[in-house]
Design an enzyme around this catalytic site. Structure first.
Site, PDB file in Angstrom:
ATOM      1  N   VAL A  60       0.827  -1.226   0.000  1.00 46.90           N
ATOM      2  CA  VAL A  60       0.000   0.000   0.000  1.00 46.90           C
ATOM      3  C   VAL A  60       0.855   1.267   0.000  1.00 46.90           C
ATOM      4  CG1 VAL A  60      -2.107  -0.994   1.029  1.00 46.90           C
ATOM      5  CG2 VAL A  60      -0.330  -0.028   2.530  1.00 46.90           C
ATOM      6  N   SER A 137      -7.920   2.415  15.707  1.00 47.91           N
ATOM      7  CA  SER A 137      -7.491   1.775  16.956  1.00 47.91           C
ATOM      8  C   SER A 137      -8.004   2.607  18.128  1.00 47.91           C
ATOM      9  CB  SER A 137      -5.963   1.731  16.992  1.00 47.91           C
ATOM     10  OG  SER A 137      -5.509   1.383  18.281  1.00 47.91           O
ATOM     11  N   TYR A 150       2.345   5.762  16.286  1.00 52.78           N
ATOM     12  CA  TYR A 150       1.143   4.959  16.038  1.00 52.78           C
ATOM     13  C   TYR A 150      -0.108   5.702  16.521  1.00 52.78           C
ATOM     14  CZ  TYR A 150      -2.011   0.930  15.915  1.00 52.78           C
ATOM     15  OH  TYR A 150      -3.064   0.085  15.653  1.00 52.78           O
ATOM     16  N   SER A 153      -0.879   8.464  14.207  1.00 55.41           N
ATOM     17  CA  SER A 153      -1.405   8.018  12.905  1.00 55.41           C
ATOM     18  C   SER A 153      -2.884   7.649  13.021  1.00 55.41           C
ATOM     19  CB  SER A 153      -0.592   6.837  12.370  1.00 55.41           C
ATOM     20  OG  SER A 153      -0.895   5.640  13.066  1.00 55.41           O
ATOM     21  N   LYS A 154      -3.264   7.009  14.116  1.00 58.03           N
ATOM     22  CA  LYS A 154      -4.656   6.584  14.241  1.00 58.03           C
ATOM     23  C   LYS A 154      -5.556   7.777  14.590  1.00 58.03           C
ATOM     24  CE  LYS A 154      -4.076   2.205  13.192  1.00 58.03           C
ATOM     25  NZ  LYS A 154      -4.556   1.669  11.909  1.00 58.03           N
ATOM     26  N   ILE A 183      -6.421  -7.129  19.893  1.00 58.03           N
ATOM     27  CA  ILE A 183      -6.987  -8.252  19.133  1.00 58.03           C
ATOM     28  C   ILE A 183      -5.831  -9.221  18.846  1.00 58.03           C
ATOM     29  CG2 ILE A 183      -8.254  -8.926  17.043  1.00 58.03           C
ATOM     30  CD1 ILE A 183      -9.826  -6.927  18.829  1.00 58.03           C
TER      31      ILE A 183
HETATM   32  N1  LIG Z   1      -4.184  -6.379  16.642  1.00 59.89           N
HETATM   33  C1  LIG Z   1      -4.543  -5.361  17.409  1.00 59.89           C
HETATM   34  O1  LIG Z   1      -4.519  -5.448  18.655  1.00 59.89           O
HETATM   35  C2  LIG Z   1      -5.001  -4.069  16.768  1.00 59.89           C
HETATM   36  C3  LIG Z   1      -5.623  -3.136  17.592  1.00 59.89           C
HETATM   37  C4  LIG Z   1      -6.072  -1.943  17.034  1.00 59.89           C
HETATM   38  C5  LIG Z   1      -5.922  -1.709  15.699  1.00 59.89           C
HETATM   39  N2  LIG Z   1      -5.294  -2.625  14.908  1.00 59.89           N
HETATM   40  C6  LIG Z   1      -5.163  -2.310  13.474  1.00 59.89           C
HETATM   41  O2  LIG Z   1      -5.649  -3.387  12.709  1.00 59.89           O
HETATM   42  C7  LIG Z   1      -5.060  -3.352  11.414  1.00 59.89           C
HETATM   43  C8  LIG Z   1      -4.611  -4.758  11.048  1.00 59.89           C
HETATM   44  O3  LIG Z   1      -3.620  -5.173  11.957  1.00 59.89           O
HETATM   45  P1  LIG Z   1      -3.558  -6.666  12.554  1.00 59.89           P
HETATM   46  O4  LIG Z   1      -3.737  -6.562  13.995  1.00 59.89           O
HETATM   47  O5  LIG Z   1      -4.413  -7.558  11.770  1.00 59.89           O
HETATM   48  O6  LIG Z   1      -2.008  -6.964  12.318  1.00 59.89           O
HETATM   49  P2  LIG Z   1      -1.254  -8.024  11.395  1.00 59.89           P
HETATM   50  O7  LIG Z   1      -1.702  -9.399  11.734  1.00 59.89           O
HETATM   51  O8  LIG Z   1       0.179  -7.672  11.544  1.00 59.89           O
HETATM   52  O9  LIG Z   1      -1.749  -7.670   9.921  1.00 59.89           O
HETATM   53  C9  LIG Z   1      -1.357  -6.490   9.298  1.00 59.89           C
HETATM   54  C10 LIG Z   1      -1.790  -6.542   7.841  1.00 59.89           C
HETATM   55  O10 LIG Z   1      -1.415  -5.304   7.222  1.00 59.89           O
HETATM   56  C11 LIG Z   1      -0.690  -5.594   6.042  1.00 59.89           C
HETATM   57  N3  LIG Z   1       0.290  -4.558   5.750  1.00 59.89           N
HETATM   58  C12 LIG Z   1       1.116  -3.908   6.574  1.00 59.89           C
HETATM   59  N4  LIG Z   1       1.888  -3.044   5.890  1.00 59.89           N
HETATM   60  C13 LIG Z   1       1.536  -3.177   4.583  1.00 59.89           C
HETATM   61  C14 LIG Z   1       1.965  -2.574   3.400  1.00 59.89           C
HETATM   62  N5  LIG Z   1       2.936  -1.635   3.373  1.00 59.89           N
HETATM   63  N6  LIG Z   1       1.374  -2.932   2.220  1.00 59.89           N
HETATM   64  C15 LIG Z   1       0.402  -3.874   2.227  1.00 59.89           C
HETATM   65  N7  LIG Z   1      -0.053  -4.489   3.320  1.00 59.89           N
HETATM   66  C16 LIG Z   1       0.516  -4.138   4.491  1.00 59.89           C
HETATM   67  C17 LIG Z   1      -0.007  -6.915   6.302  1.00 59.89           C
HETATM   68  O11 LIG Z   1       0.269  -7.518   5.069  1.00 59.89           O
HETATM   69  P3  LIG Z   1       1.639  -8.353   4.740  1.00 59.89           P
HETATM   70  O12 LIG Z   1       1.937  -9.154   5.965  1.00 59.89           O
HETATM   71  O13 LIG Z   1       1.232  -9.203   3.582  1.00 59.89           O
HETATM   72  O14 LIG Z   1       2.640  -7.344   4.449  1.00 59.89           O
HETATM   73  C18 LIG Z   1      -1.092  -7.654   7.084  1.00 59.89           C
HETATM   74  O15 LIG Z   1      -2.006  -8.263   6.204  1.00 59.89           O
HETATM   75  C19 LIG Z   1      -3.930  -2.324  11.490  1.00 59.89           C
HETATM   76  O16 LIG Z   1      -4.350  -1.138  10.861  1.00 59.89           O
HETATM   77  C20 LIG Z   1      -3.746  -2.107  12.984  1.00 59.89           C
HETATM   78  O17 LIG Z   1      -3.274  -0.824  13.263  1.00 59.89           O
HETATM   79  C21 LIG Z   1      -4.828  -3.807  15.419  1.00 59.89           C
END
Ligand SMILES: NC(=O)c1ccc[n+]([C@@H]2O[C@H](COP(=O)([O-])OP(=O)(O)OC[C@H]3O[C@@H](n4cnc5c(N)ncnc54)[C@H](OP(=O)(O)O)[C@@H]3O)[C@@H](O)[C@H]2O)c1
Length: 253
Positions: A60, A137, A150, A153-154, A183
């Site tokens: 992205v 987030s 972070y 950004s959010k 999560i």
């Molecule tokens: N987990 C939590 O506790 C939590 C809490 C609040 C918010 N969030 C938000 O939830 C969203 C998803 O995170 P997640 O928790 O599911 O983490 P994750 O398991 O690390 O997944 C992150 C996803 O984002 C993709 N990504 C990251 N950088 C990218 C890039 N430059 N280009 C394309 N894809 C990219 C990764 O793809 P690749 O691996 O294929 O690069 C992966 O599919 C994020 O926006 C995060 O800030 C997460």
């Protein structure tokens, strides 16, 4: 409302919250476009999503890849109904310890790429009176130590959600976000936590989340699909929906 004839783009669907959303939307009958950088992981999720799925390997942060996501979707399906801006990263660091490289990585991935991908998708969303769900987030409306870039950004993403909701409301396009707390995904390990630190962080979540536990990708997928549903959420726009087990209402005492 059924998602049967709908086209749903989900960025960052190769892992975690995005993967959970992809599986959920396919169960709801949607045609889905899933994106991510890790081709092997993306393929694995594609296989779990049945036949109505287009997988696009894309970074992205790459402008040409952002065009590729939208152009391939239109070439394959001819329309866009829902854009889920989910791809995101974190970096640990304070005002003293965050490098500019870390800052740029977080802001580019979590804000700049979302700005541009949304810009490219919007003309198509206007045609379908579609909608956008951003994955923000609890770190948008709340502050946490050692997560400066972070949190910034959010917070920017939440303002983006609200401003674009206002801009696109006359076009019938709704724009919302979900704002999760902890999560279970790969997110924290990518932040640099080892297994031991992760397990103790998870354990501590019992005290930091009012509901006394962490959340699941099924729970975030339900919230995303609710906001994306033009029947159930028809009067909801500009909302940042906490999906945080009550973390934001906790206060140290
Ligand atoms: N987990 C939590 O506790 C939590 C809490 C609040 C918010 N969030 C938000 O939830 C969203 C998803 O995170 P997640 O928790 O599911 O983490 P994750 O398991 O690390 O997944 C992150 C996803 O984002 C993709 N990504 C990251 N950088 C990218 C890039 N430059 N280009 C394309 N894809 C990219 C990764 O793809 P690749 O691996 O294929 O690069 C992966 O599919 C994020 O926006 C995060 O800030 C997460």
């Amino acid at each position: 409302m059924t998602f049967e004839s709908k086209i749903v783009i989900i960025t960052g669907a190769s892992s975690g919250i995005g993967a959970g959303a992809a599986i959920h939307f396919s169960k709801l009958g949607a045609n889905i476009v899933i994106t991510g950088r890790n081709e092997i992981n993306l393929k694995e999720i594609q296989e779990k999503c049945g036949s109505k799925v287009l997988a696009i390997v894309a970074d992205v942060n790459d402008e040409a890849d952002r065009h590729k996501i939208i152009n391939s979707t239109i070439e394959n399906f001819g329309r866009i109904d829902v854009l889920v801006n989910n791809a995101g990263v974190g970096e640990a660091g304070t005002i003293l310890t965050t490098s500019l490289e870390q800052y740029d990585k977080v802001m580019n991935t979590n804000v700049r790429s979302v700005f541009h991908l949304t810009q490219l998708a919007t003309p198509y969303l206007i045609k379908t009176r579609g909608n956008i769900v951003n994955v923000s987030s609890v770190a948008g409306p709340r502050q946490f130590p050692n997560l400066l870039s972070y949190c910034m950004s959010k917070a920017a993403l939440d303002q983006f959600t609200k401003c674009v909701a206002l801009e696109l409301a006359p076009e019938g396009v709704r724009v919302n976000s979900i704002n999760p707390a902890f999560i279970v995904t790969n997110f924290h390990k990518r932040l640099g936590m080892n297994e031991e630190a992760y397990e103790s962080f998870k354990l501590r979540a019992k005290e930091t989340h009012a509901l006394g536990r962490v959340g699941t990708t099924e729970e975030t997928a339900n919230a995303i699909a609710f906001l994306a549903n033009n029947d159930l959420a028809s009067f909801i726009t500009g909302t940042c929906l906490l999906v945080d087990g009550g973390k934001a209402v906790m206060c140290p005492r």
